[in-house]
Each structure stands twice: as C-alpha cells, then as structure tokens.
Design an enzyme around this catalytic site. Structure first.
Site, PDB file in Angstrom:
ATOM      1  N   ARG A 228     -27.298-105.903  84.740  1.00  0.00           N
ATOM      2  CA  ARG A 228     -26.727-107.027  84.011  1.00  0.00           C
ATOM      3  C   ARG A 228     -27.834-107.715  83.225  1.00  0.00           C
ATOM      4  O   ARG A 228     -29.008-107.460  83.422  1.00  0.00           O
ATOM      5  CB  ARG A 228     -26.090-108.055  84.985  1.00  0.00           C
TER       6      ARG A 228
ATOM      7  N   GLU B 290     -32.676-109.158  77.847  1.00  0.00           N
ATOM      8  CA  GLU B 290     -32.945-107.885  78.525  1.00  0.00           C
ATOM      9  C   GLU B 290     -34.248-107.259  78.045  1.00  0.00           C
ATOM     10  O   GLU B 290     -34.477-106.061  78.223  1.00  0.00           O
ATOM     11  CB  GLU B 290     -31.760-106.920  78.345  1.00  0.00           C
TER      12      GLU B 290
ATOM     13  N   LYS C 280     -20.997-101.199  86.921  1.00  0.00           N
ATOM     14  CA  LYS C 280     -21.798-102.370  87.282  1.00  0.00           C
ATOM     15  C   LYS C 280     -21.297-102.856  88.633  1.00  0.00           C
ATOM     16  O   LYS C 280     -20.123-103.251  88.748  1.00  0.00           O
ATOM     17  CB  LYS C 280     -21.593-103.484  86.248  1.00  0.00           C
TER      18      LYS C 280
ATOM     19  N   GLU D 286     -20.577 -98.351  73.214  1.00  0.00           N
ATOM     20  CA  GLU D 286     -20.021 -99.055  74.377  1.00  0.00           C
ATOM     21  C   GLU D 286     -19.197-100.245  73.900  1.00  0.00           C
ATOM     22  O   GLU D 286     -19.624-100.949  72.986  1.00  0.00           O
ATOM     23  CB  GLU D 286     -21.187 -99.523  75.261  1.00  0.00           C
TER      24      GLU D 286
ATOM     25  N   GLN E 202     -24.613-106.265  70.561  1.00  0.00           N
ATOM     26  CA  GLN E 202     -25.401-106.799  71.687  1.00  0.00           C
ATOM     27  C   GLN E 202     -26.647-105.971  72.033  1.00  0.00           C
ATOM     28  O   GLN E 202     -27.662-106.529  72.435  1.00  0.00           O
ATOM     29  CB  GLN E 202     -24.503-106.912  72.915  1.00  0.00           C
TER      30      GLN E 202
HETATM   31  P1  PGA Z   1     -23.989-108.650  80.612  1.00  0.00           P
HETATM   32  O1  PGA Z   1     -24.367-107.562  79.529  1.00  0.00           O
HETATM   33  O2  PGA Z   1     -24.709-108.325  81.870  1.00  0.00           O
HETATM   34  O3  PGA Z   1     -24.428-109.944  79.988  1.00  0.00           O
HETATM   35  O4  PGA Z   1     -22.493-108.590  80.791  1.00  0.00           O
HETATM   36  C1  PGA Z   1     -24.581-106.217  79.828  1.00  0.00           C
HETATM   37  C2  PGA Z   1     -23.604-105.331  79.096  1.00  0.00           C
HETATM   38  O5  PGA Z   1     -22.694-105.826  78.389  1.00  0.00           O
HETATM   39  O6  PGA Z   1     -23.670-104.119  79.249  1.00  0.00           O
HETATM   40 ZN    ZN Z   2     -21.780-103.792  77.807  1.00  0.00          ZN
END
Ligand code: PGA
Ligand code: ZN
Length: 422
Positions: free
Chosen positions: A366, A205, A337, A285, A163
């Site tokens: 996020r 992002e 988060k 992560e 990701q």
């Molecule tokens: P998300 O991704 O905000 O789409 O969950 C951020 C992450 O996984 O760190």
């Molecule tokens: Zn993450």
C-alpha cells in the site's frame, strides 16, 4: 498453540499510527505483523478502522488495538497457530460483517500475519514455505518486480492524474537482475529530471515527484530513462501504469485535471489505447472506475490479448469479485492486497479464483507501509507472478525487494517468473 495476542500502536511511512500485532505461542516462539494503509482505496475494501475525532487527525487506531486485545486475543488463545485457515475463519466469524467493520481490516490483517510468522518460527521454516505448505500451493516461485519510477495521483497531491508510472524488466532472468536494471533506470530518470530543473523530492511510494504538463510526458520520460540506462524499451524493459481511475471518475466521466479535459468511457479507452500504441505498455491497472464494468469489459476485449488488465479497486482482493469479473471477462489479472480483504486465507482465495481463469496475480503493498515484509513471503509462497510495492527508494519499499533478493539467493531451486502477459 497460541498463548497470547497483544496489539500496539506503531507508525507507518506517512507518519500515521497503525496496528502491530504480536502473537506468542506456548513454546515461547512469537511473531509480529503490522497493518499497511492505502490512500486511494476501493469502496468495497475491508474497513481501515480509525478512531475519528481530533487526535492525530482522526487517524488513531485505539479502537482496532482494543479489538485485538479484548476480543481477538481471548478468542484465538489455545488455537493451533499452524492452522492459518482455522485462524482466519475464526477472525471472520468473530468480526461477523462483510467489510470487517467490527474488528477493522487493519486489526485482522495484523493478527493474521502475526500468527503466520509465529507458526513459521515454531516450524523453523521460512514464512513463504509455511504459506506454500499450509495452502498446498503447487508452485512457489520468485515474482517479477513491478517498480515505480514516477508517482502521481493521490500519492503526489494529484500533480498528475495517473497514480503510478512503473517498469517491468521483462528481459531480466532473475529478481536481483531486475532490481539492478530498475535502479539504473531510476538513476537515469533522476538525471533527466535534474537536467529539466524539476527535481522536487519523492512521492508517497518513493517515485520521483511528477512535475509534468500532462500524463503523456511521464510516459515519454520513463521510456527515455530506460534507453538512457542502456536498456531497450519493450525488449528489455516495458512500462506499466496504475491509472487508479476511480480517483478521477465522477458522474460517469474521466476528469484529467492536468489537461483540463473530461472524457467519456469510450474516449478515455481510446486515449489509453493510443498511449499503448505509442509507448511499450504491458500492464494497465484500474484503467477505469471501480463501478465502470462496461468500460472494463470493453478495454479487456480491446487490449487484453497484448497486456495485463489488472483490477485493484475494481476487485479489492475478493474471490467473489474475481469470480464475477472472470465471468464478465472484465479483467485478466488481479492485484492482491492483504488489507483489502483482511486475512491471509482470503488473499489465497482471491489468488486461486484468479488462477482458475488463467489470470496473472500481482502481490501488492500500500502507499502507507512499514518495515513489515510479510507480503514478500506471500508473493513467493503463493507463486504470484509479480510483486508491486512502490519505488526503489525509502526503506518501507526496499525492505520488500531486499527480502525477495534474500529468498532468491537462498533458494536457487525456486523458478523466477519471467514476465508473461496472461
Ligand atoms: P493505495 O495505492 O495503497 O494508496 O491504495 C496503491 C495502489 O493503488 O495500487
Ligand atoms: Zn492500484
């Protein structure tokens, strides 16, 4: 004293509706905060309450707004805004569920943040300092940024499995310097992609769109971008990955769609180990799926002494989950988060639990974000080691970096946390 609380619908970086809460105190001072939204969410997270139906693709937030205006406002009116713990305890009690499904994690996090901003305005104090004092944090400080160069996964139509391909400027001595180095790397990565004829916009992002044949190409190109920027890979700047493995973990196996391969936990860990030997990776992560505890324990034992093993979906900013993982030795760092748990106090509790095991803490945004900069202040006030909000482009990302730059400039006595493995 809180005089009133109002919620309204505003818009996030994906063009989706979200909740903004505004808290007004008896003095006339006020504070606002906006809930962010994830795309690759952990199943144990606080519920992001949405209306369903057909309006706005089912993503409406009228239920969450109603919850603030009808339930939360009347319940918190008259309370002391400076007592963040009491406010958050009241929110948790009013909701009454394990995953905040009554009020919505989105409603809770907007209110919790708005109260903190109102209190800091009343105290005539920066938010980070109010948070540090409220929670009795011994060392506030400037976090090291962990910044995305290439996006992927659920943030890029699953064009690549991993990701986030990020950098950590472990050789930088200030936040401002780390941001500038990263900007140079982003420019270098853009130039590489342009040369390859693969410029195709940015991901959710702000990272470059990942037009690659496999995950490893992205590791090679990110490393090359560091060199092209005149920096030394591993010495000045290292790599970090958010594997977000829950997204491609099905039936106990890891499905790398791009490479058309399906791996067992052991095989996938071997792959991650190989990447870590061939590239200067210092942080992984969610390397395994959110219920693959055996996998987490195995990879922490294998690689945990030389890099961060961060739990995001695995820990969902929950002190209880962190405690469990700490005893299992299943991670050595936590992603924090605020909307995964729903209140500032619970972010603090998860951070404290992580500290008790000697872990690193990473304050994170996020994929759906806004101009709200609460998390920059949470990172500084709670003394988080790092901050992660996406890339060097798009204002919902850069507003967080820019806020830390201002805090660093105005408070030279705050230490900059140079990157260290836990
Ligand atoms: P998300 O991704 O905000 O789409 O969950 C951020 C992450 O996984 O760190
Ligand atoms: Zn993450």
């Amino acid at each position: 004293t809180i005089a009133s609380i109002k919620a309204r619908q505003v818009w996030d970086s994906r063009g989706r509706p979200t909740v903004e809460a505004e808290v007004t105190l008896a003095s006339g001072r006020s504070g606002r905060s906006i809930a962010p939204a994830g795309a690759s969410r952990g199943k144990r997270e606080a519920i992001d309450l949405r209306d369903g139906g057909t309006r706005l693709g089912g993503l409406g937030v009228n239920k969450a707004i109603d919850a603030v205006n009808r339930l939360v406002g009347p319940a918190l009116t008259g309370m002391d805004a400076a007592d963040q713990r009491a406010i958050d305890t009241a929110l948790i009690a009013l909701d009454g569920t394990a995953q905040k499904s009554t009020l919505g994690g989105n409603a809770c996090v907007a209110v919790s943040g708005a109260v903190a901003w109102a209190a800091s305005a009343e105290l005539n104090m920066p938010l980070w300092q109010h948070l540090q004092q409220s929670f009795n944090v011994s060392a506030a400080g400037i976090p090291a940024p962990m910044i995305q160069i290439f996006g992927g996964g659920a943030h890029a139509g699953n064009r690549v499995d991993v990701q986030d391909f990020l950098v950590i400027c472990n050789g930088a001595t200030s936040f401002a310097e780390a941001a500038e180095w990263t900007a140079e790397i982003y420019i270098a990565a853009h130039a590489i992609m342009k040369k390859r004829g693969q410029i195709a916009g940015v991901c959710d992002e702000g990272g470059l769109w990942p037009d690659f044949d496999n995950n490893e190409v992205a590791l090679g190109l990110t490393t090359q971008a560091i060199s092209d920027a005149g920096l030394r890979p591993g010495t000045d700047v290292s790599l970090a990955l958010d594997v977000a493995a829950s997204e491609f973990w099905r039936d106990g196996r890891y499905h790398l769609a791009l490479e058309n391969r399906s791996l067992s936990t052991g095989e996938f860990i071997a792959e991650l180990e190989r990447w870590s030997n061939d590239y200067p990776i210092v942080s992984l992560e969610d390397p395994l799926g959110e219920d693959d505890t055996e996998g987490f324990v195995a990879i922490t034992e294998l690689l945990g002494d030389r890099m961060q093993i961060i739990g995001d979906d695995y820990l969902t900013t929950s002190a209880a989950q962190v405690e469990k993982a700490g005893h299992d030795k299943a991670c050595n760092s936590v992603l924090l988060k605020s909307n995964q748990c729903g209140t500032i106090s619970e972010v603090f509790d998860a951070s404290q639990a992580a500290r008790s095991f000697g872990w690193n803490t990473v304050m994170s945004g996020r994929s759906g974000e806004t101009e709200d900069v609460t998390l920059s202040h949470l990172a500084v006030g709670f003394g988080a080691d790092q901050i992660k909000v996406g890339s060097m482009t798009r204002s919902e990302r850069t507003c967080k970096w820019n806020e830390v730059i201002r805090i660093e400039e105005r408070n030279r006595s705050l230490d900059y946390w140079t990157f260290l493995t836990p």
